[in-house]
Design a protein around this motif. Sequence first.
Motif, PDB file in Angstrom:
ATOM      1  N   GLY A 137      48.066  43.507  40.054  1.00  0.00           N
ATOM      2  CA  GLY A 137      47.961  43.871  41.461  1.00  0.00           C
ATOM      3  C   GLY A 137      46.543  43.875  41.996  1.00  0.00           C
ATOM      4  N   LEU A 138      45.597  43.316  41.250  1.00  0.00           N
ATOM      5  CA  LEU A 138      44.196  43.315  41.671  1.00  0.00           C
ATOM      6  C   LEU A 138      43.833  42.041  42.414  1.00  0.00           C
ATOM      7  N   LYS A 139      42.826  42.149  43.276  1.00  0.00           N
ATOM      8  CA  LYS A 139      42.222  40.987  43.908  1.00  0.00           C
ATOM      9  C   LYS A 139      40.969  40.639  43.113  1.00  0.00           C
ATOM     10  N   TYR A 140      40.479  39.418  43.298  1.00  0.00           N
ATOM     11  CA  TYR A 140      39.312  38.960  42.539  1.00  0.00           C
ATOM     12  C   TYR A 140      38.100  39.853  42.788  1.00  0.00           C
ATOM     13  N   ASP A 141      37.879  40.272  44.017  1.00  0.00           N
ATOM     14  CA  ASP A 141      36.716  41.103  44.317  1.00  0.00           C
ATOM     15  C   ASP A 141      36.825  42.510  43.722  1.00  0.00           C
ATOM     16  N   ASP A 142      38.014  42.920  43.307  1.00  0.00           N
ATOM     17  CA  ASP A 142      38.148  44.214  42.630  1.00  0.00           C
ATOM     18  C   ASP A 142      37.483  44.189  41.256  1.00  0.00           C
ATOM     19  N   LEU A 143      37.208  42.996  40.734  1.00  0.00           N
ATOM     20  CA  LEU A 143      36.620  42.852  39.405  1.00  0.00           C
ATOM     21  C   LEU A 143      35.094  42.826  39.430  1.00  0.00           C
ATOM     22  N   GLN A 144      34.485  42.938  40.614  1.00  0.00           N
ATOM     23  CA  GLN A 144      33.025  42.913  40.721  1.00  0.00           C
ATOM     24  C   GLN A 144      32.420  44.079  39.938  1.00  0.00           C
ATOM     25  N   VAL A 145      31.282  43.830  39.313  1.00  0.00           N
ATOM     26  CA  VAL A 145      30.586  44.867  38.555  1.00  0.00           C
ATOM     27  C   VAL A 145      29.925  45.822  39.545  1.00  0.00           C
ATOM     28  N   GLU A 146      30.363  47.061  39.564  1.00  0.00           N
ATOM     29  CA  GLU A 146      29.895  48.020  40.557  1.00  0.00           C
ATOM     30  C   GLU A 146      28.492  48.556  40.280  1.00  0.00           C
ATOM     31  N   GLU A 147      27.939  48.306  39.104  1.00  0.00           N
ATOM     32  CA  GLU A 147      26.638  48.852  38.767  1.00  0.00           C
ATOM     33  C   GLU A 147      25.493  48.120  39.469  1.00  0.00           C
ATOM     34  N   HIS A 148      25.752  46.947  40.018  1.00  0.00           N
ATOM     35  CA  HIS A 148      24.703  46.213  40.718  1.00  0.00           C
ATOM     36  C   HIS A 148      24.433  46.889  42.065  1.00  0.00           C
ATOM     37  N   ASP A 149      23.150  46.987  42.425  1.00  0.00           N
ATOM     38  CA  ASP A 149      22.783  47.638  43.681  1.00  0.00           C
ATOM     39  C   ASP A 149      23.400  46.933  44.884  1.00  0.00           C
ATOM     40  N   GLU A 150      23.450  45.597  44.836  1.00  0.00           N
ATOM     41  CA  GLU A 150      24.003  44.842  45.961  1.00  0.00           C
ATOM     42  C   GLU A 150      25.478  45.168  46.156  1.00  0.00           C
ATOM     43  N   VAL A 151      26.204  45.277  45.063  1.00  0.00           N
ATOM     44  CA  VAL A 151      27.641  45.581  45.155  1.00  0.00           C
ATOM     45  C   VAL A 151      27.835  47.009  45.642  1.00  0.00           C
ATOM     46  N   GLN A 152      26.994  47.931  45.190  1.00  0.00           N
ATOM     47  CA  GLN A 152      27.090  49.317  45.657  1.00  0.00           C
ATOM     48  C   GLN A 152      26.899  49.409  47.161  1.00  0.00           C
ATOM     49  N   ARG A 153      25.890  48.714  47.676  1.00  0.00           N
ATOM     50  CA  ARG A 153      25.649  48.725  49.120  1.00  0.00           C
ATOM     51  C   ARG A 153      26.791  48.036  49.867  1.00  0.00           C
ATOM     52  N   ALA A 154      27.335  46.958  49.289  1.00  0.00           N
ATOM     53  CA  ALA A 154      28.448  46.249  49.928  1.00  0.00           C
ATOM     54  C   ALA A 154      29.696  47.134  49.957  1.00  0.00           C
ATOM     55  N   GLN A 213      32.919  39.869  49.002  1.00  0.00           N
ATOM     56  CA  GLN A 213      31.878  38.857  48.854  1.00  0.00           C
ATOM     57  C   GLN A 213      31.034  38.659  50.110  1.00  0.00           C
ATOM     58  N   PRO A 214      31.607  38.608  51.316  1.00  0.00           N
ATOM     59  CA  PRO A 214      30.749  38.460  52.499  1.00  0.00           C
ATOM     60  C   PRO A 214      29.740  39.598  52.644  1.00  0.00           C
ATOM     61  N   HIS A 215      30.146  40.817  52.288  1.00  0.00           N
ATOM     62  CA  HIS A 215      29.228  41.952  52.364  1.00  0.00           C
ATOM     63  C   HIS A 215      28.121  41.821  51.320  1.00  0.00           C
ATOM     64  N   VAL A 216      28.467  41.367  50.116  1.00  0.00           N
ATOM     65  CA  VAL A 216      27.467  41.186  49.065  1.00  0.00           C
ATOM     66  C   VAL A 216      26.452  40.127  49.485  1.00  0.00           C
ATOM     67  N   VAL A 217      26.921  39.038  50.061  1.00  0.00           N
ATOM     68  CA  VAL A 217      26.028  37.972  50.514  1.00  0.00           C
ATOM     69  C   VAL A 217      25.098  38.494  51.605  1.00  0.00           C
ATOM     70  N   ASP A 218      25.633  39.294  52.531  1.00  0.00           N
ATOM     71  CA  ASP A 218      24.792  39.876  53.584  1.00  0.00           C
ATOM     72  C   ASP A 218      23.718  40.785  53.000  1.00  0.00           C
ATOM     73  N   VAL A 219      24.081  41.601  52.026  1.00  0.00           N
ATOM     74  CA  VAL A 219      23.112  42.499  51.386  1.00  0.00           C
ATOM     75  C   VAL A 219      22.015  41.695  50.690  1.00  0.00           C
ATOM     76  N   ILE A 220      22.389  40.630  49.997  1.00  0.00           N
ATOM     77  CA  ILE A 220      21.403  39.795  49.305  1.00  0.00           C
ATOM     78  C   ILE A 220      20.464  39.142  50.309  1.00  0.00           C
ATOM     79  N   LYS A 221      21.007  38.638  51.410  1.00  0.00           N
ATOM     80  CA  LYS A 221      20.160  38.037  52.443  1.00  0.00           C
ATOM     81  C   LYS A 221      19.211  39.068  53.043  1.00  0.00           C
ATOM     82  N   GLU A 222      19.700  40.270  53.278  1.00  0.00           N
ATOM     83  CA  GLU A 222      18.843  41.326  53.809  1.00  0.00           C
ATOM     84  C   GLU A 222      17.733  41.674  52.821  1.00  0.00           C
ATOM     85  N   ASN A 223      18.059  41.731  51.535  1.00  0.00           N
ATOM     86  CA  ASN A 223      17.033  42.010  50.521  1.00  0.00           C
ATOM     87  C   ASN A 223      15.966  40.917  50.490  1.00  0.00           C
TER      88      ASN A 223
END
Length: 125
Positions: A39-56, A101-111
């Motif tokens: 019942g998971l989506k692909y983005d549910d598997l993202q590693v949450e320990e990364h700062d970019e993923v946390q902000r996303a 993923q769109p939020h992660v990409v935005d965070v990376i661009k902002e960084n």
Amino acid sequence: MNALGPSLAPYIRSSRTLRKWVKPVATWYADLMGYRRMGLKYDDLQVEEHDEVQRALGRLTPREAYDRAYRIKIASHRSVLHKPLPKEEWLNPAEDTRYLQPHVVDVIKENEERAAWDSMTVQRK
């Protein structure tokens, strides 16, 4: 190259021949991974320990955050039981959308933009 690493995806999407060959293999591999059976989506598997993923994750709407937590809770429970969901509850490939993923990409661009502005040097004329 972006912070996520080089990607062949744009090149493959632009070529009809490559897309025709790669798409069945990609679909087969996604089915083989088994996360949709839980019942998971692909983005549910993202590693949450990364700062970019946390902000996303902080940028998700309350509904998206709730749905994500619910999917992870159900998948964890089914994992403890060593049983996937019943076949009618499996996630369809059409429902497996990239919501984070769109939020992660935005965070990376902002960084990257912040780093460019922080390292800027001003020269007087």
